[in-house]
Design a protein around this motif. Structure first.
Motif, PDB file in Angstrom:
ATOM      1  N   PRO A 222      -5.528  -1.203  -5.731  1.00  0.00           N
ATOM      2  CA  PRO A 222      -4.389  -0.517  -5.117  1.00  0.00           C
ATOM      3  C   PRO A 222      -4.016  -1.082  -3.752  1.00  0.00           C
ATOM      4  O   PRO A 222      -4.751  -1.865  -3.162  1.00  0.00           O
ATOM      5  CB  PRO A 222      -4.874   0.929  -5.007  1.00  0.00           C
ATOM      6  N   TRP A 223      -2.843  -0.655  -3.282  1.00  0.00           N
ATOM      7  CA  TRP A 223      -2.318  -1.074  -1.985  1.00  0.00           C
ATOM      8  C   TRP A 223      -3.054  -0.380  -0.857  1.00  0.00           C
ATOM      9  O   TRP A 223      -3.404  -0.982   0.150  1.00  0.00           O
ATOM     10  CB  TRP A 223      -0.814  -0.777  -1.940  1.00  0.00           C
ATOM     11  N   THR A 224      -3.299   0.911  -0.996  1.00  0.00           N
ATOM     12  CA  THR A 224      -4.059   1.670  -0.011  1.00  0.00           C
ATOM     13  C   THR A 224      -4.568   2.943  -0.670  1.00  0.00           C
ATOM     14  O   THR A 224      -4.398   3.148  -1.880  1.00  0.00           O
ATOM     15  CB  THR A 224      -3.195   2.001   1.230  1.00  0.00           C
ATOM     16  N   PHE A 225      -5.219   3.789   0.120  1.00  0.00           N
ATOM     17  CA  PHE A 225      -5.745   5.059  -0.363  1.00  0.00           C
ATOM     18  C   PHE A 225      -5.290   6.170   0.575  1.00  0.00           C
ATOM     19  O   PHE A 225      -5.238   5.993   1.795  1.00  0.00           O
ATOM     20  CB  PHE A 225      -7.274   5.049  -0.388  1.00  0.00           C
ATOM     21  N   LEU A 226      -4.964   7.306   0.011  1.00  0.00           N
ATOM     22  CA  LEU A 226      -4.719   8.518   0.778  1.00  0.00           C
ATOM     23  C   LEU A 226      -5.879   9.446   0.458  1.00  0.00           C
ATOM     24  O   LEU A 226      -5.897  10.112  -0.573  1.00  0.00           O
ATOM     25  CB  LEU A 226      -3.382   9.151   0.399  1.00  0.00           C
ATOM     26  N   GLY A 227      -6.893   9.460   1.331  1.00  0.00           N
ATOM     27  CA  GLY A 227      -8.153  10.109   0.989  1.00  0.00           C
ATOM     28  C   GLY A 227      -8.814   9.334  -0.127  1.00  0.00           C
ATOM     29  O   GLY A 227      -9.047   8.135  -0.017  1.00  0.00           O
ATOM     30  N   MET A 231      -3.203   4.361  -4.162  1.00  0.00           N
ATOM     31  CA  MET A 231      -1.748   4.256  -4.221  1.00  0.00           C
ATOM     32  C   MET A 231      -1.386   2.814  -4.566  1.00  0.00           C
ATOM     33  O   MET A 231      -1.849   1.865  -3.915  1.00  0.00           O
ATOM     34  CB  MET A 231      -1.137   4.685  -2.886  1.00  0.00           C
ATOM     35  N   TYR A 232      -0.543   2.657  -5.584  1.00  0.00           N
ATOM     36  CA  TYR A 232      -0.239   1.349  -6.151  1.00  0.00           C
ATOM     37  C   TYR A 232       1.198   0.958  -5.826  1.00  0.00           C
ATOM     38  O   TYR A 232       2.130   1.374  -6.512  1.00  0.00           O
ATOM     39  CB  TYR A 232      -0.454   1.363  -7.661  1.00  0.00           C
ATOM     40  N   ALA A 233       1.369   0.160  -4.775  1.00  0.00           N
ATOM     41  CA  ALA A 233       2.695  -0.363  -4.469  1.00  0.00           C
ATOM     42  C   ALA A 233       3.068  -1.485  -5.430  1.00  0.00           C
ATOM     43  O   ALA A 233       4.239  -1.654  -5.785  1.00  0.00           O
ATOM     44  CB  ALA A 233       2.728  -0.872  -3.023  1.00  0.00           C
TER      45      ALA A 233
END
Length: 322
Positions: A222-227, A231-233
């Motif tokens: 993934p692109w980043t994590f929220l907690g 999250m897959y941009a």
């Protein structure tokens, strides 16, 4: 096996006691040297010196910024397709740890250390591709030194958010997901370019893509994590391919709601989509340009304003213990 442990003593999620425990665990299996970073760029110098000294493994204990510096130190003289440089190992200690988690490592430092020792015993490693960003010939940014990145770069809106977060951290704020969300809202309210973007994406032999407000370059997913939520941009981005790009040509209130929701619901099979979305996969070389200087970031590190950035996806650049 000779190893250097590069420790960021102000890493967000590790205490001095935890770092001592990890150091003793690693020293039981490795001929270990330990160096704590003292200033920005220090990890890069330490990794470069370790490579020149013939060290077998360089272990980064810290967040994505520490990992980025270590990678740039190891690759000071270029990529490592023949495996002559030290192998990279990572023990996550930051607030998000995207690179380590994208490699499949536990997001807890103690668990990750155990996984690292198991991988060392098993001789488990992989060779990954990386991104390289630098100045563009013929522009005012032509002399900007090139820099490697491990998981993402951003030009425009998201880099502006990171710049705001860094400003808050310099004022003593702790890096949290809530801080990022607040600064994203402030960047949205204060960004005059969000309804009509100035970014142009250029590729040799292709028509330019104009009017982008936001451009995210991904080297993995993934692109980043929220907690704990990935999250897959750019869901198809991979350490085994070149670079993927997500571009947005509009960030109105309705668009932010729509694409923000899509990001929160994104998966390895589906990322943001729609009329104002540009998605490119496995791109080896391209340039992002803007007549208006825009913020630029690599691996979550804000690098100031740029008018132009050139990108190269380099396959099989570095060996990593996993």
């Amino acid at each position: 096996m000779r190893a250097l442990l590069v420790v960021n003593p102000v890493a967000t999620t590790t205490s001095a006691r935890t770092r001592d425990v990890l150091t003793h665990a690693l020293a039981s299996d490795l001929k270990l040297d330990v160096a704590a970073t003292e200033y920005r760029g220090h990890a890069r110098r330490l990794a470069r010196e370790a490579a020149e000294a013939g060290t077998d493994v360089v272990i980064a204990l810290g967040g994505d910024g520490t990992v980025n510096e270590v990678v740039n130190g190891l690759l000071h003289n270029g990529p490592d397709p023949d495996g002559d440089l030290p192998r990279l190992a990572v023990v996550p200690g930051g607030s998000t740890n995207v690179f380590a988690r994208a490699l499949g490592l536990p997001n807890h430092a103690v668990e990750a250390t155990g996984a690292l020792l198991d991988a060392l015993h098993a001789g488990s490693e992989r060779t990954i591709g990386l991104g390289l960003a630098g100045g563009t010939p013929g522009t005012r940014d032509a002399e900007v030194p090139s820099r490697w990145f491990t998981f993402c770069a951003g030009y425009g809106f998201d880099a502006g958010v990171i710049g705001r977060v860094e400003g808050q951290r310099e004022r003593g704020k702790r890096s949290t997901h809530a801080l990022y969300v607040r600064q994203a809202m402030r960047q949205f309210l204060g960004d005059r370019q969000r309804t009509q973007g100035s970014i142009v994406l250029r590729r040799e032999g292709q028509e330019p893509v104009e009017g982008l407000v936001l451009s995210i370059v991904c080297n993995t997913a993934p692109w980043t994590f929220l907690g704990n939520k990935p999250m897959y941009a750019a869901p198809r981005a991979s350490f085994d391919t070149a670079l993927d790009v997500l571009g947005l040509s509009r960030l109105s209130s309705a668009a932010v709601t729509r694409y923000g929701t899509q990001l929160l619901r994104s998966s390895p099979d589906r990322g943001p989509h729609g009329r104002h979305v540009v998605s490119l996969h496995d791109e080896t070389e391209f340039t992002l340009q803007s007549q208006v200087p825009l913020p630029f970031q690599l691996d979550g590190d804000h690098l100031g304003l740029r008018n132009s950035v050139s990108f190269t996806g380099v396959r099989r650049a570095l060996r990593v213990i996993v």
